[in-house]
Design a protein around this motif. Structure first.
Motif, PDB file in Angstrom:
ATOM      1  N   LEU A   1      36.139  56.182  77.980  1.00  0.00           N
ATOM      2  CA  LEU A   1      36.591  56.208  79.373  1.00  0.00           C
ATOM      3  C   LEU A   1      37.209  57.574  79.696  1.00  0.00           C
ATOM      4  CD1 LEU A   1      37.091  54.595  82.034  1.00  0.00           C
ATOM      5  CD2 LEU A   1      39.300  53.914  81.084  1.00  0.00           C
ATOM      6  N   TYR A   2      38.102  58.031  78.812  1.00  0.00           N
ATOM      7  CA  TYR A   2      38.767  59.317  79.024  1.00  0.00           C
ATOM      8  C   TYR A   2      37.747  60.447  79.075  1.00  0.00           C
ATOM      9  CZ  TYR A   2      41.700  63.429  78.306  1.00  0.00           C
ATOM     10  OH  TYR A   2      42.294  64.661  78.461  1.00  0.00           O
ATOM     11  N   ASN A   3      36.857  60.490  78.090  1.00  0.00           N
ATOM     12  CA  ASN A   3      35.904  61.604  77.986  1.00  0.00           C
ATOM     13  C   ASN A   3      34.932  61.649  79.160  1.00  0.00           C
ATOM     14  OD1 ASN A   3      37.032  62.506  75.592  1.00  0.00           O
ATOM     15  ND2 ASN A   3      35.700  61.219  74.324  1.00  0.00           N
ATOM     16  N   GLU A   4      34.429  60.491  79.555  1.00  0.00           N
ATOM     17  CA  GLU A   4      33.477  60.437  80.677  1.00  0.00           C
ATOM     18  C   GLU A   4      34.145  60.898  81.976  1.00  0.00           C
ATOM     19  OE1 GLU A   4      30.300  59.859  80.962  1.00  0.00           O
ATOM     20  OE2 GLU A   4      29.685  58.945  79.074  1.00  0.00           O
ATOM     21  N   VAL A   5      35.382  60.471  82.200  1.00  0.00           N
ATOM     22  CA  VAL A   5      36.105  60.885  83.413  1.00  0.00           C
ATOM     23  C   VAL A   5      36.414  62.382  83.344  1.00  0.00           C
ATOM     24  CG1 VAL A   5      38.220  60.589  84.768  1.00  0.00           C
ATOM     25  CG2 VAL A   5      37.051  58.575  83.837  1.00  0.00           C
ATOM     26  N   TYR A   6      36.830  62.829  82.161  1.00  0.00           N
ATOM     27  CA  TYR A   6      37.172  64.254  81.973  1.00  0.00           C
ATOM     28  C   TYR A   6      35.955  65.147  82.237  1.00  0.00           C
ATOM     29  CZ  TYR A   6      39.234  68.475  79.984  1.00  0.00           C
ATOM     30  OH  TYR A   6      39.727  69.746  79.820  1.00  0.00           O
ATOM     31  N   ASP A   7      34.769  64.642  81.903  1.00  0.00           N
ATOM     32  CA  ASP A   7      33.537  65.432  82.057  1.00  0.00           C
ATOM     33  C   ASP A   7      33.149  65.721  83.505  1.00  0.00           C
ATOM     34  OD1 ASP A   7      33.015  65.922  79.454  1.00  0.00           O
ATOM     35  OD2 ASP A   7      31.557  64.302  79.187  1.00  0.00           O
ATOM     36  N   TYR A   8      33.708  64.971  84.428  1.00  0.00           N
ATOM     37  CA  TYR A   8      33.340  65.167  85.845  1.00  0.00           C
ATOM     38  C   TYR A   8      33.996  66.449  86.377  1.00  0.00           C
ATOM     39  CZ  TYR A   8      32.314  64.034  90.707  1.00  0.00           C
ATOM     40  OH  TYR A   8      31.838  64.072  91.989  1.00  0.00           O
ATOM     41  N   ASP A   9      33.324  67.121  87.306  1.00  0.00           N
ATOM     42  CA  ASP A   9      33.881  68.355  87.877  1.00  0.00           C
ATOM     43  C   ASP A   9      34.866  68.017  89.003  1.00  0.00           C
ATOM     44  OD1 ASP A   9      34.502  70.804  88.901  1.00  0.00           O
ATOM     45  OD2 ASP A   9      32.459  71.378  89.439  1.00  0.00           O
TER      46      ASP A   9
ATOM     47  N   TYR B   1      33.024  46.435  85.113  1.00  0.00           N
ATOM     48  CA  TYR B   1      32.493  45.071  85.116  1.00  0.00           C
ATOM     49  C   TYR B   1      31.471  44.956  83.995  1.00  0.00           C
ATOM     50  CZ  TYR B   1      30.141  40.814  86.633  1.00  0.00           C
ATOM     51  OH  TYR B   1      29.599  39.550  86.673  1.00  0.00           O
ATOM     52  N   LYS B   2      31.704  43.997  83.095  1.00  0.00           N
ATOM     53  CA  LYS B   2      30.843  43.828  81.917  1.00  0.00           C
ATOM     54  C   LYS B   2      30.631  45.171  81.211  1.00  0.00           C
ATOM     55  CE  LYS B   2      28.482  39.600  83.270  1.00  0.00           C
ATOM     56  NZ  LYS B   2      27.256  38.966  83.768  1.00  0.00           N
ATOM     57  N   ASN B   3      31.728  45.898  81.038  1.00  0.00           N
ATOM     58  CA  ASN B   3      31.767  47.170  80.301  1.00  0.00           C
ATOM     59  C   ASN B   3      31.091  48.346  81.012  1.00  0.00           C
ATOM     60  OD1 ASN B   3      33.140  45.921  78.093  1.00  0.00           O
ATOM     61  ND2 ASN B   3      31.167  45.074  77.439  1.00  0.00           N
ATOM     62  N   LYS B   4      30.606  48.123  82.233  1.00  0.00           N
ATOM     63  CA  LYS B   4      30.036  49.240  82.996  1.00  0.00           C
ATOM     64  C   LYS B   4      31.104  49.766  83.947  1.00  0.00           C
ATOM     65  CE  LYS B   4      26.628  48.915  86.187  1.00  0.00           C
ATOM     66  NZ  LYS B   4      25.269  48.767  86.728  1.00  0.00           N
ATOM     67  N   ALA B   5      31.455  51.042  83.772  1.00  0.00           N
ATOM     68  CA  ALA B   5      32.518  51.641  84.601  1.00  0.00           C
ATOM     69  C   ALA B   5      31.902  52.413  85.761  1.00  0.00           C
ATOM     70  CB  ALA B   5      33.373  52.566  83.758  1.00  0.00           C
ATOM     71  N   ARG B   6      32.535  52.267  86.921  1.00  0.00           N
ATOM     72  CA  ARG B   6      32.145  53.057  88.086  1.00  0.00           C
ATOM     73  C   ARG B   6      33.379  53.756  88.628  1.00  0.00           C
ATOM     74  NH1 ARG B   6      28.702  48.340  90.936  1.00  0.00           N
ATOM     75  NH2 ARG B   6      26.624  48.921  90.172  1.00  0.00           N
ATOM     76  N   ILE B   7      33.244  55.050  88.845  1.00  0.00           N
ATOM     77  CA  ILE B   7      34.331  55.814  89.458  1.00  0.00           C
ATOM     78  C   ILE B   7      33.891  56.165  90.869  1.00  0.00           C
ATOM     79  CG2 ILE B   7      35.858  57.812  89.200  1.00  0.00           C
ATOM     80  CD1 ILE B   7      35.969  56.147  86.712  1.00  0.00           C
TER      81      ILE B   7
ATOM     82  N   ALA C   1      39.290  45.634  86.222  1.00  0.00           N
ATOM     83  CA  ALA C   1      38.453  45.406  85.047  1.00  0.00           C
ATOM     84  C   ALA C   1      38.163  43.912  84.944  1.00  0.00           C
ATOM     85  CB  ALA C   1      39.160  45.896  83.793  1.00  0.00           C
ATOM     86  N   VAL C   2      36.873  43.570  84.902  1.00  0.00           N
ATOM     87  CA  VAL C   2      36.463  42.167  84.876  1.00  0.00           C
ATOM     88  C   VAL C   2      35.438  41.968  83.765  1.00  0.00           C
ATOM     89  CG1 VAL C   2      35.473  40.279  86.243  1.00  0.00           C
ATOM     90  CG2 VAL C   2      36.784  42.071  87.390  1.00  0.00           C
ATOM     91  N   LYS C   3      35.643  40.930  82.940  1.00  0.00           N
ATOM     92  CA  LYS C   3      34.704  40.589  81.860  1.00  0.00           C
ATOM     93  C   LYS C   3      34.352  41.813  81.008  1.00  0.00           C
ATOM     94  CE  LYS C   3      32.531  36.758  84.344  1.00  0.00           C
ATOM     95  NZ  LYS C   3      31.378  36.300  85.104  1.00  0.00           N
ATOM     96  N   SER C   4      35.357  42.603  80.658  1.00  0.00           N
ATOM     97  CA  SER C   4      35.106  43.833  79.912  1.00  0.00           C
ATOM     98  C   SER C   4      36.054  43.949  78.720  1.00  0.00           C
ATOM     99  CB  SER C   4      35.295  45.043  80.819  1.00  0.00           C
ATOM    100  OG  SER C   4      34.378  44.998  81.897  1.00  0.00           O
ATOM    101  N   LYS C   5      35.622  44.756  77.750  1.00  0.00           N
ATOM    102  CA  LYS C   5      36.479  45.008  76.576  1.00  0.00           C
ATOM    103  C   LYS C   5      37.788  45.666  76.998  1.00  0.00           C
ATOM    104  CE  LYS C   5      34.210  45.033  72.237  1.00  0.00           C
ATOM    105  NZ  LYS C   5      33.639  45.783  71.104  1.00  0.00           N
ATOM    106  N   LEU C   6      37.676  46.638  77.919  1.00  0.00           N
ATOM    107  CA  LEU C   6      38.883  47.286  78.434  1.00  0.00           C
ATOM    108  C   LEU C   6      39.407  46.424  79.575  1.00  0.00           C
ATOM    109  CD1 LEU C   6      37.635  51.000  78.580  1.00  0.00           C
ATOM    110  CD2 LEU C   6      38.828  49.849  76.721  1.00  0.00           C
ATOM    111  N   HIS C   7      40.289  45.490  79.246  1.00  0.00           N
ATOM    112  CA  HIS C   7      40.675  44.526  80.286  1.00  0.00           C
ATOM    113  C   HIS C   7      42.052  44.798  80.893  1.00  0.00           C
ATOM    114  CE1 HIS C   7      43.064  42.660  77.142  1.00  0.00           C
ATOM    115  NE2 HIS C   7      42.012  42.772  76.371  1.00  0.00           N
ATOM    116  N   SER C   8      42.838  45.715  80.283  1.00  0.00           N
ATOM    117  CA  SER C   8      44.163  45.966  80.846  1.00  0.00           C
ATOM    118  C   SER C   8      44.060  46.962  82.006  1.00  0.00           C
ATOM    119  CB  SER C   8      45.102  46.515  79.779  1.00  0.00           C
ATOM    120  OG  SER C   8      46.186  47.185  80.408  1.00  0.00           O
TER     121      SER C   8
END
Length: 377
Positions: A73-81, A145-151, A98-105
């Motif tokens: 999560l950190y790396n993907e967000v950091y990679d954005y310009d 949602y289901k481990n797919k992150a959208r920013i 966060a819904v139905k995902s490993k990262l639930h907090s």
């Protein structure tokens, strides 16, 4: 012009309504629960914020990726310009779901995303770990949602239901975009009469007048994109001017009545603010005394639904009166929104169709009684 992946958000049950609105505005759409996706430029961001009646927000999808752990999560967000999107003094609140995902907090998801953006911006802007956040607001959103992150970046700001005309809240009024969504579930287009016999603070009648006159619902307000430093400010001015030039005269009458004179005064004030006071005929009248010589139109109402037992009894007496007064008006298509499962029984007729919706968190049904075509003169 740069093309963005955009999406509109809306209340549960209104996906098809928003998709149809977007199709009518010329966009190709893809729908999932709570979101309708489409592509567009800055001009389209302005147009959809200005014109969509039943949506909540328009967002830009910045990035989509799989996130099973916080490092990813950190790396993907950091990679954005981020410097391309956010000026050095940008205020950028991060909302997280966060819904139905490993990262639930959700608090952790929010703070990791925020940290990644801060770290990237301090390096891009050569700051020492401190960003003032004293400038305009760029509302960001992380949804997993289901481990797919959208920013995403919210271009709307305050939800689209905040049209800017409603000052007084009588009782529990319908939100403007919810009222518009209900109207868009009917065949109403302004060419036939419309009656709202329990108008409350007037939202249904006002939204009907805006539809009938082709008034853009976002005419009176500002949006989050107005504060983006990379956004062309002329686009909004031009779109409002163009929208104002497309306003039409009202073709068919709109009647709005209520038993309570004080709430009708509120409705009139709201109609005045929306510029449609002259287009709606307001009248104080109880349902049991209602009469009309209009025909071949639409009756639409959001009658009180008694959540407490004593109120439910009086609500059900009202539904019985509604049946006695409105059932004979068979040249009208009739639409009633209520949370009371006994509505059809009290009204005395089964609905042609009923649709499940949520008014806020309250489960409601939209009872649809279609006109008897043999009745049309």
């Amino acid at each position: 012009m740069k093309e963005y992946q955009l999406y509109a958000t809306m209340g549960a049950g209104f996906e098809s309504v928003v998709a149809k609105e977007l199709n009518n505005l010329g966009y190709q759409t893809q729908t999932e629960n709570g979101r309708v996706f489409f592509k567009g430029t800055q001009a389209d961001i302005v147009k959809t914020n200005l014109w969509l009646r039943s949506a909540d927000r328009i967002k830009i999808l910045l990035k989509e990726f799989k996130a099973l752990d916080f490092d990813t999560l950190y790396n993907e967000v950091y990679d954005y310009d981020w410097a391309e999107l956010l000026p050095v003094d940008a205020k950028f609140p991060v909302q997280g779901r966060a819904v139905k995902s490993k990262l639930h907090s959700e608090p952790d998801v929010q703070s990791i995303v925020k940290k990644a953006i801060v770290d990237k911006m301090t390096s891009e802007y050569h700051r020492r770990g401190f960003l003032p956040e004293s400038g305009n607001e760029y509302p960001l959103d992380v949804h997993i949602y289901k481990n797919k992150a959208r920013i995403s970046l919210d271009t709307t700001g305050a939800s689209l239901f905040k049209r800017g005309y409603r000052i007084e809240h009588g009782g529990a009024p319908l939100k403007e975009n919810f009222a518009a969504g209900l109207l868009l579930l009917t065949p109403y287009n302004g060419t036939h009469p419309l009656i709202d016999p329990m108008t409350g603070s007037g939202t249904l009648a006002i939204e009907a007048a805006l539809i009938a006159k082709n008034v853009a619902p976002g005419t009176w307000r500002k949006f989050a994109f107005d504060g983006f430093d990379w956004f062309d400010p002329q686009l909004h001015k031009d779109a409002v001017e163009e929208a104002k030039s497309q306003v039409k005269e009202l073709e068919a009458p709109i009647w709005a009545s209520d038993i309570d004179q004080s709430i009708l005064e509120v409705a009139k004030l709201n109609a005045h603010n929306a510029g449609v006071l002259q287009d709606i005929r307001f009248k104080q009248v109880a349902v049991k005394d209602f009469a009309t010589d209009l025909e071949n139109g639409i009756i639409i109402a959001n009658p009180p639904y008694g959540k407490r037992l004593k109120d439910r009894k009086s609500a059900e007496v009202l539904y019985k009166q509604m049946g006695e007064v409105f059932k004979p008006l068979s040249s009208f298509s009739q639409y009633y929104l209520t949370a009371d499962p006994n509505f059809e029984k009290c009204f005395g007729k089964k609905a042609t169709k009923k649709r499940k919706l949520f008014n806020g968190n309250l489960r409601v049904d939209f009872y649809q009684y279609w006109a008897d075509k043999n009745d049309h003169k």
